[in-house]
Design a protein around this motif. Structure first.
Motif, PDB file in Angstrom:
ATOM      1  N   LEU A  49       0.836  -1.215   0.000  1.00  0.00           N
ATOM      2  CA  LEU A  49       0.000   0.000   0.000  1.00  0.00           C
ATOM      3  C   LEU A  49       0.865   1.257   0.000  1.00  0.00           C
ATOM      4  O   LEU A  49       0.568   2.220  -0.709  1.00  0.00           O
ATOM      5  N   ALA A  50       1.941   1.259   0.766  1.00  0.00           N
ATOM      6  CA  ALA A  50       2.826   2.422   0.804  1.00  0.00           C
ATOM      7  C   ALA A  50       3.441   2.667  -0.570  1.00  0.00           C
ATOM      8  O   ALA A  50       3.593   3.821  -0.998  1.00  0.00           O
ATOM      9  N   GLY A  51       3.760   1.581  -1.278  1.00  0.00           N
ATOM     10  CA  GLY A  51       4.331   1.698  -2.615  1.00  0.00           C
ATOM     11  C   GLY A  51       3.383   2.322  -3.625  1.00  0.00           C
ATOM     12  O   GLY A  51       3.819   2.817  -4.664  1.00  0.00           O
ATOM     13  N   LEU A  52       2.091   2.306  -3.320  1.00  0.00           N
ATOM     14  CA  LEU A  52       1.107   2.931  -4.211  1.00  0.00           C
ATOM     15  C   LEU A  52       1.026   4.443  -4.002  1.00  0.00           C
ATOM     16  O   LEU A  52       0.354   5.134  -4.766  1.00  0.00           O
ATOM     17  N   GLY A  53       1.674   4.943  -2.966  1.00  0.00           N
ATOM     18  CA  GLY A  53       1.644   6.388  -2.695  1.00  0.00           C
ATOM     19  C   GLY A  53       0.290   6.877  -2.219  1.00  0.00           C
ATOM     20  O   GLY A  53      -0.111   8.003  -2.528  1.00  0.00           O
ATOM     21  N   LEU A  54      -0.425   6.047  -1.464  1.00  0.00           N
ATOM     22  CA  LEU A  54      -1.761   6.435  -1.000  1.00  0.00           C
ATOM     23  C   LEU A  54      -1.721   7.726  -0.197  1.00  0.00           C
ATOM     24  O   LEU A  54      -0.808   7.956   0.584  1.00  0.00           O
ATOM     25  N   GLN A  55      -2.744   8.542  -0.416  1.00  0.00           N
ATOM     26  CA  GLN A  55      -2.864   9.812   0.298  1.00  0.00           C
ATOM     27  C   GLN A  55      -3.756   9.697   1.533  1.00  0.00           C
ATOM     28  O   GLN A  55      -3.747  10.568   2.386  1.00  0.00           O
ATOM     29  N   TRP A  56      -4.555   8.622   1.601  1.00  0.00           N
ATOM     30  CA  TRP A  56      -5.507   8.469   2.706  1.00  0.00           C
ATOM     31  C   TRP A  56      -5.619   6.993   3.057  1.00  0.00           C
ATOM     32  O   TRP A  56      -5.937   6.173   2.209  1.00  0.00           O
ATOM     33  N   VAL A  57      -5.356   6.664   4.316  1.00  0.00           N
ATOM     34  CA  VAL A  57      -5.476   5.297   4.804  1.00  0.00           C
ATOM     35  C   VAL A  57      -6.209   5.341   6.134  1.00  0.00           C
ATOM     36  O   VAL A  57      -5.882   6.149   7.004  1.00  0.00           O
ATOM     37  N   SER A  58      -7.210   4.480   6.261  1.00  0.00           N
ATOM     38  CA  SER A  58      -8.019   4.456   7.476  1.00  0.00           C
ATOM     39  C   SER A  58      -8.474   3.019   7.711  1.00  0.00           C
ATOM     40  O   SER A  58      -9.321   2.510   6.989  1.00  0.00           O
ATOM     41  N   LEU A  59      -7.881   2.366   8.689  1.00  0.00           N
ATOM     42  CA  LEU A  59      -8.107   0.954   8.938  1.00  0.00           C
ATOM     43  C   LEU A  59      -9.149   0.741  10.032  1.00  0.00           C
ATOM     44  O   LEU A  59      -9.091   1.370  11.081  1.00  0.00           O
TER      45      LEU A  59
END
Length: 174
Positions: free
Chosen positions: A127-137
């Motif tokens: 997921l970090a490799g995708l460059g996500l701008q928003w993560v909420s688990l």
């Protein structure tokens, strides 16, 4: 819903494949995950955030991150910029321990298997490799240790997910 169902006052629509639900909102379609207790079909919703890309809303994540990301890649030209919801990471343990049995891990993987810390770190890296701008688990089926690992990697791009609280993605900045 991925399976026919009844609900008082509503007429749920059964979806068997990806489908547009409303302008800017689609289901990626059911993906069958295989749990110890049997197969389960789950889907994620994809929201197109104007000027940003796609944000996924995942329910429990039993279908596995790899399957969700692969389906999303096939369906959308826009980049994936966020993921919100459940990814089912009860690592090192789940939240529901009944009679000494970790029911979240057992129901998903049985007595002998399941994801470990290295698996979670690998998926965080994906997921970090995708460059996500928003993560909420979702804390529903992910441990505090896993949530902290996400928070550490994503920093200010990580947002706690709590019942009754809004998450505004793509709001105009002043």
């Amino acid at each position: 819903a991925p399976e026919p169902m009844k609900y008082p006052g509503l007429e749920p629509i059964t979806v068997r494949a990806p489908a547009v639900i409303a302008p800017g909102v689609a289901t990626i379609g059911p993906i069958t995950g295989h749990l110890f207790i049997g197969p389960i079909a789950e889907q994620a919703l994809a929201f197109s955030v104007q000027g940003k890309g796609i944000v996924l809303l995942v329910g429990c994540g039993h279908q596995g991150l790899a399957a969700v990301l692969e389906r999303t890649r096939r369906l959308f030209d826009a980049p994936l910029v966020g993921i919100v919801g459940g990814l089912h990471y009860p690592v090192p343990h789940g939240r529901a321990i009944v009679g000494g049995i970790d029911t979240q891990r057992f129901a998903a993987w049985g007595p002998f298997g399941g994801l470990g810390e290295a698996d979670v770190q690998r998926e965080i890296g994906t997921l970090a490799g995708l460059g996500l701008q928003w993560v909420s688990l979702s804390p529903h089926d992910s441990s505090d240790e896993t949530i902290e690992a996400f928070r550490k990697v994503f920093g200010d791009r990580y947002h706690d997910l709590r019942v009754g609280e809004s998450q505004v993605i793509g709001a105009a900045r002043q």
